[in-house]
Design a protein around this motif. Structure first.
Motif, short mmCIF file in Angstrom:
data_model
loop_
_atom_site.label_atom_id
_atom_site.label_comp_id
_atom_site.label_asym_id
_atom_site.label_seq_id
_atom_site.Cartn_x
_atom_site.Cartn_y
_atom_site.Cartn_z
N GLU A 1 0.84 -1.19 0.00
CA GLU A 1 0.00 0.00 0.00
C GLU A 1 0.88 1.24 0.00
O GLU A 1 1.82 1.35 0.79
N VAL A 2 0.56 2.18 -0.86
CA VAL A 2 1.29 3.44 -0.89
C VAL A 2 0.39 4.53 -0.35
O VAL A 2 -0.74 4.68 -0.80
N THR A 3 0.87 5.25 0.62
CA THR A 3 0.11 6.36 1.18
C THR A 3 0.91 7.64 1.01
O THR A 3 2.04 7.72 1.44
N VAL A 4 0.29 8.61 0.35
CA VAL A 4 0.91 9.93 0.26
C VAL A 4 0.22 10.81 1.27
O VAL A 4 -0.95 11.15 1.12
N GLU A 5 0.92 11.16 2.31
CA GLU A 5 0.31 11.92 3.40
C GLU A 5 0.19 13.40 3.04
O GLU A 5 0.86 13.88 2.11
N THR A 6 -0.60 14.09 3.81
CA THR A 6 -0.71 15.53 3.66
C THR A 6 0.69 16.14 3.74
O THR A 6 1.43 15.84 4.66
N GLY A 7 1.02 16.95 2.78
CA GLY A 7 2.36 17.52 2.77
C GLY A 7 3.33 16.72 1.93
O GLY A 7 4.37 17.21 1.56
N GLY A 8 2.96 15.49 1.65
CA GLY A 8 3.82 14.66 0.79
C GLY A 8 3.68 15.10 -0.65
O GLY A 8 2.62 15.54 -1.08
N LEU A 9 4.76 14.99 -1.38
CA LEU A 9 4.74 15.40 -2.78
C LEU A 9 5.36 14.29 -3.61
O LEU A 9 6.50 13.91 -3.39
N LEU A 10 4.58 13.81 -4.54
CA LEU A 10 5.04 12.65 -5.31
C LEU A 10 5.02 13.03 -6.78
O LEU A 10 3.96 13.25 -7.35
N GLY A 11 6.17 13.14 -7.36
CA GLY A 11 6.25 13.43 -8.80
C GLY A 11 6.63 12.17 -9.54
O GLY A 11 7.70 12.07 -10.08
#
Lengths: 201, 104
Positions: A38-48
């Protein structure tokens, strides 16, 4: 393996992240993410990055395609520019998306041009609200007017594709009546034509 | 506990730069830059040049290490590469091959 991996707030990763564990992103990741968990991008996380995982949960910002084997969940605060593909996709109130959304089995052979054209008008109006609450995707925004020339990422730009359609130089009159072109097109065509004429004369 | 953990089963290929401590239990290839320090736990593998604050190694490291602080090679550590640091400890049972530069 339910081993937790966390990319913390002060961390920046450039490259490929692979493996068979769960991944939580609070910092910046650019490149490619390919995990079986599972991949979780949290608030504030930036995924390019383009992401492929079993489950993808987004509360932060993503620029890139999300492909999940099971589900994609965009929660409040999510900002996604890119295509979503998964058997189940949920987009919560407060989440922003720009891109193709495709649920159900992964049938990538769907008439893609049609889908893109259909989604264009629906998605386009969202552009206006996007820049206001969003600081970082704004960075994505500037290249868009010139997008047909060199979009930074090919995938998250389903909109420009029809825009950049070849018919422009060939025969505008034929292409136009087929369907309502995306709003960007006329400006581009006019500009392009004018420029061509000026050059010609 | 550090807020950044590269868990076992995860491989990162590329460049990592961090303002916080990083714990490596998985695999990192490329370049690792963490001014607050790095801990390579047993089972963790780093095939990268490391620039860091305090560095603790109990796993495998292949690459040059440059630390602004201390480097601890714990028992079970396996390090191949040059180490530059202000202080170095090498525990009994640690394997190490490379040069040591201690700013004398």
């Amino acid at each position: 393996m339910a081993l937790l991996t966390v990319i913390g707030r002060g961390v920046r990763v450039r490259g490929r992240v692979t493996g068979d564990a769960d991944l939580t992103i609070e910092g910046h990741v650019e490149g490619e993410v390919d995990v079986t968990g599972e991949v979780t991008v949290e608030t504030g996380g930036l995924l390019g990055a383009s992401v492929s995982a079993r489950v993808i949960v987004v509360r932060g910002a993503v620029r890139g395609d999300l492909t999940a084997g099971e589900a994609v969940r965009l929660e409040d605060g999510a900002r996604v520019v890119g295509d979503l593909r998964a058997p189940r996709i949920s987009i919560a109130k407060g989440a922003l998306v720009r891109g193709l959304v495709q649920t159900g089995g992964i049938e990538t052979t769907l008439p893609r041009a049609k889908t893109a054209a259909k989604s264009t008008p629906a998605v386009a109006p969202r552009r206006a609200p996007t820049p206001a609450p969003v600081a970082r995707p704004a960075a994505v925004a500037p290249p868009r007017p010139a997008a047909p020339a060199a979009p930074p990422r090919p995938a998250p730009m389903p909109v420009p594709r029809p825009v950049a359609a070849r018919p422009v130089p060939v025969a505008v009159s034929h292409a136009a009546p087929k369907g309502p072109p995306p709003p960007v097109v006329p400006a581009l065509k006019k500009g392009a034509k004018a420029a061509l004429k000026k050059k010609a004369t | 506990m550090a807020s950044t953990v590269i868990g076992a089963g995860i491989t990162i290929e590329g460049e990592i730069s961090a303002d916080e401590e990083i714990v490596v239990q998985g695999t990192v290839r490329g370049k690792l830059d963490a001014r607050e320090g790095v801990i390579v736990e047993a089972g963790g593998t780093v095939e990268a040049d490391i620039t860091s604050g305090p560095l603790t190694v109990a796993g495998n490291v292949t690459g040059n290490i440059s630390s602004s602080d201390r480097v601890d090679l714990q028992s079970g550590a396996r390090v191949i590469g040059n180490v530059k640091a202000t202080r170095i400890t090498i525990a009994d049972g640690a394997q190490f091959k490379g040069n040591v530069d201690m700013d004398v």
